[in-house]
Scaffold this motif. Structure first.
Motif, PDB file in Angstrom:
ATOM      1  N   ILE A  28       0.868  -0.634  -0.023  1.00 23.39           N
ATOM      2  CA  ILE A  28      -0.111   0.308  -0.102  1.00 23.39           C
ATOM      3  C   ILE A  28       1.063   1.340   0.042  1.00 23.39           C
ATOM      4  O   ILE A  28       0.508   2.304  -0.334  1.00 23.39           O
ATOM      5  N   HIS A  29       1.774   1.283   0.705  1.00 21.99           N
ATOM      6  CA  HIS A  29       2.941   2.252   0.557  1.00 21.99           C
ATOM      7  C   HIS A  29       4.238   1.835   1.699  1.00 21.99           C
ATOM      8  O   HIS A  29       3.660   1.275   2.746  1.00 21.99           O
ATOM      9  N   GLY A  30       5.317   2.284   1.159  1.00 16.22           N
ATOM     10  CA  GLY A  30       6.329   1.630   2.074  1.00 16.22           C
ATOM     11  C   GLY A  30       7.347   0.718   1.063  1.00 16.22           C
ATOM     12  O   GLY A  30       7.334   0.171   0.667  1.00 16.22           O
ATOM     13  N   GLN A  31       8.038   1.531   1.614  1.00 19.66           N
ATOM     14  CA  GLN A  31       9.278   0.001   0.797  1.00 19.66           C
ATOM     15  C   GLN A  31      10.227  -1.720   1.567  1.00 19.66           C
ATOM     16  O   GLN A  31      10.649  -1.094   3.322  1.00 19.66           O
ATOM     17  N   PHE A  32      10.552  -2.528   1.123  1.00 18.59           N
ATOM     18  CA  PHE A  32      10.711  -3.363   1.834  1.00 18.59           C
ATOM     19  C   PHE A  32      11.419  -5.030   1.292  1.00 18.59           C
ATOM     20  O   PHE A  32      11.361  -4.462  -0.042  1.00 18.59           O
ATOM     21  N   GLN A  33      11.780  -5.537   1.880  1.00 15.57           N
ATOM     22  CA  GLN A  33      12.263  -7.322   1.229  1.00 15.57           C
ATOM     23  C   GLN A  33      11.080  -7.899   1.090  1.00 15.57           C
ATOM     24  O   GLN A  33      10.577  -8.195   2.975  1.00 15.57           O
ATOM     25  N   ALA A  34      10.645  -8.508   0.795  1.00 20.87           N
ATOM     26  CA  ALA A  34      10.239  -9.715   0.287  1.00 20.87           C
ATOM     27  C   ALA A  34      10.876 -10.866   0.439  1.00 20.87           C
ATOM     28  O   ALA A  34      11.722 -11.502  -0.806  1.00 20.87           O
ATOM     29  N   MET A  35      10.816 -12.095   1.534  1.00 25.83           N
ATOM     30  CA  MET A  35      11.554 -13.086   1.517  1.00 25.83           C
ATOM     31  C   MET A  35      11.264 -14.522   1.652  1.00 25.83           C
ATOM     32  O   MET A  35       9.864 -14.410   2.141  1.00 25.83           O
ATOM     33  N   SER A  36      11.282 -15.170   0.248  1.00 26.73           N
ATOM     34  CA  SER A  36      10.364 -16.452   0.375  1.00 26.73           C
ATOM     35  C   SER A  36      10.547 -17.605   1.135  1.00 26.73           C
ATOM     36  O   SER A  36      12.091 -17.361   1.851  1.00 26.73           O
ATOM     37  N   ALA A  37       9.944 -19.288   1.344  1.00 28.29           N
ATOM     38  CA  ALA A  37      10.976 -19.342   2.518  1.00 28.29           C
ATOM     39  C   ALA A  37      12.157 -20.583   2.086  1.00 28.29           C
ATOM     40  O   ALA A  37      13.116 -21.173   2.662  1.00 28.29           O
ATOM     41  N   ASN A  38      11.917 -20.199   0.554  1.00 24.85           N
ATOM     42  CA  ASN A  38      13.231 -21.141   0.245  1.00 24.85           C
ATOM     43  C   ASN A  38      14.540 -20.063  -0.281  1.00 24.85           C
ATOM     44  O   ASN A  38      15.523 -20.178  -0.842  1.00 24.85           O
ATOM     45  N   GLY A  39      14.408 -18.852  -0.310  1.00 22.51           N
ATOM     46  CA  GLY A  39      15.294 -18.158   0.316  1.00 22.51           C
ATOM     47  C   GLY A  39      15.189 -16.630  -0.871  1.00 22.51           C
ATOM     48  O   GLY A  39      16.227 -16.094  -0.900  1.00 22.51           O
ATOM     49  N   GLU A  40      14.555 -17.003  -1.956  1.00 23.12           N
ATOM     50  CA  GLU A  40      14.561 -15.693  -3.241  1.00 23.12           C
ATOM     51  C   GLU A  40      14.218 -15.165  -1.916  1.00 23.12           C
ATOM     52  O   GLU A  40      13.156 -14.667  -1.157  1.00 23.12           O
ATOM     53  N   ARG A  41      14.280 -13.217  -3.005  1.00 20.00           N
ATOM     54  CA  ARG A  41      13.710 -12.564  -2.408  1.00 20.00           C
ATOM     55  C   ARG A  41      13.941 -11.156  -3.006  1.00 20.00           C
ATOM     56  O   ARG A  41      14.690 -11.244  -4.443  1.00 20.00           O
ATOM     57  N   GLU A  42      12.292 -10.775  -2.573  1.00 20.14           N
ATOM     58  CA  GLU A  42      12.960  -9.019  -4.215  1.00 20.14           C
ATOM     59  C   GLU A  42      13.120  -7.351  -2.865  1.00 20.14           C
ATOM     60  O   GLU A  42      11.969  -8.377  -2.018  1.00 20.14           O
ATOM     61  N   ALA A  43      13.223  -6.827  -3.713  1.00 22.36           N
ATOM     62  CA  ALA A  43      12.887  -5.370  -3.663  1.00 22.36           C
ATOM     63  C   ALA A  43      11.272  -4.998  -3.164  1.00 22.36           C
ATOM     64  O   ALA A  43      11.329  -5.069  -4.940  1.00 22.36           O
ATOM     65  N   LEU A  44      10.914  -4.154  -2.760  1.00 21.78           N
ATOM     66  CA  LEU A  44       9.165  -3.856  -3.180  1.00 21.78           C
ATOM     67  C   LEU A  44       9.220  -2.338  -2.928  1.00 21.78           C
ATOM     68  O   LEU A  44      10.040  -2.421  -2.158  1.00 21.78           O
ATOM     69  N   GLY A  45       8.056  -2.058  -3.535  1.00 24.30           N
ATOM     70  CA  GLY A  45       8.021  -0.400  -3.511  1.00 24.30           C
ATOM     71  C   GLY A  45       6.718  -0.091  -3.729  1.00 24.30           C
ATOM     72  O   GLY A  45       6.256  -0.660  -3.342  1.00 24.30           O
ATOM     73  N   CYS A  46       6.764   1.129  -3.275  1.00 24.33           N
ATOM     74  CA  CYS A  46       5.473   1.958  -3.354  1.00 24.33           C
ATOM     75  C   CYS A  46       4.529   1.332  -4.292  1.00 24.33           C
ATOM     76  O   CYS A  46       4.454   1.621  -5.071  1.00 24.33           O
ATOM     77  N   GLY A  47       3.044   0.981  -3.961  1.00 28.66           N
ATOM     78  CA  GLY A  47       2.514   0.499  -4.888  1.00 28.66           C
ATOM     79  C   GLY A  47       2.749  -0.275  -6.277  1.00 28.66           C
ATOM     80  O   GLY A  47       2.164  -1.634  -6.713  1.00 28.66           O
ATOM     81  N   ASP A  48       3.822  -1.244  -5.548  1.00 24.95           N
ATOM     82  CA  ASP A  48       4.228  -2.591  -6.102  1.00 24.95           C
ATOM     83  C   ASP A  48       3.394  -3.672  -5.621  1.00 24.95           C
ATOM     84  O   ASP A  48       2.841  -4.287  -4.457  1.00 24.95           O
ATOM     85  N   GLY A  49       3.274  -5.199  -6.103  1.00 16.38           N
ATOM     86  CA  GLY A  49       2.776  -6.104  -5.998  1.00 16.38           C
ATOM     87  C   GLY A  49       4.096  -7.425  -6.131  1.00 16.38           C
ATOM     88  O   GLY A  49       4.682  -6.140  -7.034  1.00 16.38           O
ATOM     89  N   ALA A  50       3.602  -9.015  -6.295  1.00  8.05           N
ATOM     90  CA  ALA A  50       4.019  -9.365  -6.771  1.00  8.05           C
ATOM     91  C   ALA A  50       3.105 -11.023  -6.395  1.00  8.05           C
ATOM     92  O   ALA A  50       2.391 -11.079  -5.561  1.00  8.05           O
ATOM     93  N   PHE A  51       3.201 -11.222  -7.512  1.00 11.55           N
ATOM     94  CA  PHE A  51       2.413 -13.142  -7.427  1.00 11.55           C
ATOM     95  C   PHE A  51       3.394 -14.191  -7.324  1.00 11.55           C
ATOM     96  O   PHE A  51       5.242 -14.207  -7.013  1.00 11.55           O
ATOM     97  N   ILE A  52       2.387 -15.042  -5.634  1.00 12.12           N
ATOM     98  CA  ILE A  52       3.508 -15.492  -5.118  1.00 12.12           C
ATOM     99  C   ILE A  52       2.766 -17.242  -5.406  1.00 12.12           C
ATOM    100  O   ILE A  52       1.312 -17.889  -5.615  1.00 12.12           O
ATOM    101  N   CYS A  53       3.593 -18.326  -5.763  1.00 13.73           N
ATOM    102  CA  CYS A  53       2.911 -18.890  -6.138  1.00 13.73           C
ATOM    103  C   CYS A  53       3.809 -20.650  -5.432  1.00 13.73           C
ATOM    104  O   CYS A  53       5.175 -20.155  -5.396  1.00 13.73           O
ATOM    105  N   ASP A  54       3.214 -21.913  -5.043  1.00 12.63           N
ATOM    106  CA  ASP A  54       3.926 -22.707  -4.187  1.00 12.63           C
ATOM    107  C   ASP A  54       4.501 -22.345  -3.697  1.00 12.63           C
ATOM    108  O   ASP A  54       6.041 -22.797  -3.137  1.00 12.63           O
TER     109      ASP A  54
END
Length: 234
Positions: free
Chosen positions: A187-213
């Motif tokens: 919704i707002h803000g910058q952050f790191q998203a980390m999956s259980a298998n160690g995958e990492r993505e940097a996301l910012g304000c208004g960004d989204g991400a598909f998550i699968c399995d």
């Protein structure tokens, strides 16, 4: 797997009285590869000009979740239902075939800013037409919606759990996932998203991400953060 979809990649609209960003195909914006994600049909971020209105229209059988970020809106349907929602409110409308809804920015001096999600509704489920819930903005976590209305959450007509996350810089949140797919939305803000298998993505304000399995997702805030995790069983 995580696949980002940045705010800049989304569909855009500017009608003067309405400015919008469309995560999936909506209105004039169409991409045959982006017709929703599992039972999440629509995710729009919209700003209505002071006094602007969306005229009465019918909807498919969906649950419409509005998160009011700024301003105040009123909603009316052709069956006589009426409600108002202000900044800090979450409003869930259970649409029915043939019933029209309108939306009005009741403030003549300030815009109305909101996020809107549409979720496919199971035909066997009947829920209250209108449900409303204050967002717990002073807490790191709130279950916003669920199939059974657990923990005083909004009750949706689908196997979906919507989690509202509010973090300060440096804070982390770990969210287990029940479904095989999920949608992550800043919704707002910058952050790191980390999956259980160690995958990492940097996301910012208004960004989204598909998550699968993935069995879980971890968020680490770099700035003050508000985010949604939409856990999709189907």
């Amino acid at each position: 797997m995580m696949k980002p979809r940045t705010a800049q990649q989304c569909g855009q609209a500017d009608y003067g009285w309405l400015q919008a960003r469309y995560t999936f195909s909506f209105g004039h914006y169409f991409d045959p590869k982006l017709l929703g994600y599992a039972s999440l049909r629509v995710l729009n971020q919209e700003v209505l000009a002071p006094g602007a209105a969306l005229q009465p229209r019918t909807y498919p059988r969906v649950d419409i979740l509005n998160l009011i970020l700024q301003g105040e809106a009123e909603y009316r349907d052709s069956e006589g239902n009426y409600c108002r929602a202000s900044a800090g409110d979450a409003l869930l409308l259970a649409t029915q075939p043939g019933v029209t809804w309108s939306e009005q920015n009741v403030n003549r001096d300030a815009p109305l800013t909101r996020i809107q999600l549409w979720l496919d509704a199971c035909p066997q489920r009947e829920n209250p037409v209108v449900q409303q819930l204050p967002l717990a903005l002073n807490q790191p976590y709130q279950l916003l919606a669920s199939p059974d209305g657990e923990n005083s959450s909004l009750q949706v007509r689908q196997q979906v759990w919507i989690h509202h996350i509010t973090l300060e810089p440096g804070q982390e949140w770990h969210q287990p996932l029940q479904g095989s797919r999920a949608w992550l939305q800043s919704i707002h803000g910058q952050f790191q998203a980390m999956s259980a298998n160690g995958e990492r993505e940097a996301l910012g304000c208004g960004d989204g991400a598909f998550i699968c399995d993935e069995t879980s997702i971890r968020l680490k805030a770099q700035t003050p953060l508000r985010a949604l995790i939409v856990d999709l069983m189907s």
